[in-house]
Design a protein around this motif. Sequence first.
Motif, PDB file in Angstrom:
ATOM      1  N   LEU A 160      38.687  36.364  37.258  1.00  0.00           N
ATOM      2  CA  LEU A 160      38.374  37.550  38.046  1.00  0.00           C
ATOM      3  C   LEU A 160      37.398  37.227  39.176  1.00  0.00           C
ATOM      4  CD1 LEU A 160      38.685  40.619  38.309  1.00  0.00           C
ATOM      5  CD2 LEU A 160      36.738  40.858  36.773  1.00  0.00           C
ATOM      6  N   GLN A 175      38.866  34.956  41.834  1.00  0.00           N
ATOM      7  CA  GLN A 175      39.783  35.652  42.738  1.00  0.00           C
ATOM      8  C   GLN A 175      39.048  36.608  43.664  1.00  0.00           C
ATOM      9  OE1 GLN A 175      43.323  35.885  42.793  1.00  0.00           O
ATOM     10  NE2 GLN A 175      43.996  34.912  40.896  1.00  0.00           N
ATOM     11  N   PHE A 192      42.308  43.306  38.415  1.00  0.00           N
ATOM     12  CA  PHE A 192      43.376  42.392  38.822  1.00  0.00           C
ATOM     13  C   PHE A 192      44.417  43.105  39.671  1.00  0.00           C
ATOM     14  CE2 PHE A 192      41.853  39.600  35.319  1.00  0.00           C
ATOM     15  CZ  PHE A 192      41.629  38.468  36.096  1.00  0.00           C
ATOM     16  N   ASN A 251      45.445  42.079  43.441  1.00  0.00           N
ATOM     17  CA  ASN A 251      46.829  41.861  43.845  1.00  0.00           C
ATOM     18  C   ASN A 251      47.194  42.680  45.086  1.00  0.00           C
ATOM     19  OD1 ASN A 251      47.513  39.873  42.142  1.00  0.00           O
ATOM     20  ND2 ASN A 251      48.942  41.069  40.882  1.00  0.00           N
ATOM     21  N   ASP A 285      49.164  33.033  42.728  1.00  0.00           N
ATOM     22  CA  ASP A 285      48.002  33.822  42.272  1.00  0.00           C
ATOM     23  C   ASP A 285      48.424  35.216  41.833  1.00  0.00           C
ATOM     24  OD1 ASP A 285      46.247  31.821  42.635  1.00  0.00           O
ATOM     25  OD2 ASP A 285      45.393  32.546  44.532  1.00  0.00           O
ATOM     26  N   ASN A 309      47.918  36.816  38.208  1.00  0.00           N
ATOM     27  CA  ASN A 309      47.182  38.062  38.001  1.00  0.00           C
ATOM     28  C   ASN A 309      48.033  39.107  37.285  1.00  0.00           C
ATOM     29  OD1 ASN A 309      45.063  36.900  39.256  1.00  0.00           O
ATOM     30  ND2 ASN A 309      45.317  37.955  41.214  1.00  0.00           N
ATOM     31  N   LYS A 350      47.811  38.541  33.755  1.00  0.00           N
ATOM     32  CA  LYS A 350      46.522  39.026  33.224  1.00  0.00           C
ATOM     33  C   LYS A 350      46.582  40.541  33.012  1.00  0.00           C
ATOM     34  CE  LYS A 350      44.143  35.173  33.481  1.00  0.00           C
ATOM     35  NZ  LYS A 350      43.992  34.496  32.210  1.00  0.00           N
TER      36      LYS A 350
END
Lengths: 123, 347
Positions: free
Chosen positions: A15, A18, B123, B127, B152, B156, B159
């Motif tokens: 987290l 990102q 997340f 995104n 990525d 995500n 997740k």
Amino acid sequence: MKVLVVDDERDVQVLFEQRFRKEIRNDEISFAFAFSGEEALEYLSEHGHEAVLILSDINMPGISGLELLRRIKQQFMAPPPVVMMITAYGDDENYQSAMRLGADDFLTKPLDFSILKEKLKEI
Amino acid sequence: MNLNLKSLLNQLNDLEGVDPKAKAEILDLGKKLQKDVEILEFKLDRTEKVKQTTAILLEETIEELQQKSRAVEETNKKLLHSLEELKNTQNQLIQSEKMAALGELTAGIAHEIQNPLNFVNNFSEINQELVSELLELLDQQEWEEVKIVVKDIAENEDKIKHHGKRAENIVKSMLQHSRKSTGVAEVFDLNQLIDEYFRLAYHGMRAKDKSFQVKMLMHLDGSLTPIKAVKQDIGRVVLNLITNAFHAIAERGQFNKDHYEPQVEVRTKDQGDQVKVEVTDNGSGMSDQIIDKIFQPFYTTKPAGQGTGLGLSISHDIIKAHGGTIEVKSQDGLGTTFTFIIPKNQK
């Protein structure tokens, strides 16, 4: 700037990586992660002053975030690093204990990353 | 005098040519006979009276018996009714104990749902950002960068799905816990169940008592394959043992704050046809007198209003119903270990 993030939730690492990917890419900030209070103390004893900011969850099994805060402020180096506490329970009791133990700031979950980024700029 | 006898004697008297001596003898016999007849008649009369009295008595007795049997029937009905009520009350008690255990967990559940939901929100926000970034990269035809961002986004997405499921599982197990047990055995992963309840119980305690600290050790036997048992019931036992352990260390913690490192350890062990589960704490422990009563219903060491006194008694019943055993070892002031063993393949 190096930030140590302490949380028992492992996905916190992805987290943060990102959320801060631009800042990381531009070398403005780097992160280290510890998944318990014990790991955080280990990291600090190995890396000393490397991390200028510690972001710690309060609610962790084993050494709690508050206990970690107490030990950091007491045992580790002068000047002690900036410590921000994060908790899911944004209650007064935790806030008071964190402040009494010398926390520099207090954030509640879910983390507002734009607020966190603002705060980081000030350090 | 009996008429037949009288006429017999008269006729004899009138007979001619009979030896008068013999006649006198016969007449004398006749008189004796008459006496016998009188005695018999008296006896007969008396018997008749006894018979009548007996008949009356018998009738009365029969009536009395009928009344008694009606009363017994009535009592039986009442007893059956009481039994029914008792069963209902018992079920209500079991249910209320379940809800009490759930109440204990409420804060933990909220916390355990909030965490994954935070991840889901975070997340998906990332995104969204990544998708707009992706559109820009596509315009600029930065193919290498596009690949990275797409990867990525996919990660995500995983997740998001993972944490969504995590929240869902918690809601599911909470609902399952509050529902009435079906009593039907199903196949499930005991280690996972223990892991889940350990965390829920921990966050539940933590939410109630901010200073609560514990070192949680989980030694779950990796070779243990899914077992077949009544999942909800076994979950209750596990939860009960873990919350008891937490209460024990909290209690000990009150009295010696320094140099005390509270610790709860949960261990599973595959034993072939059976599985062994051990919950060990280094809490306040129990005296032998308490241990003797620990599995009795309504026995509690907690202050009034804080425990139903049913937790361990229900746990005991559940393990027994599974054909297993549950036992406790404790050292007063030093800690307690609860061990239960159940067959891995419940019918």
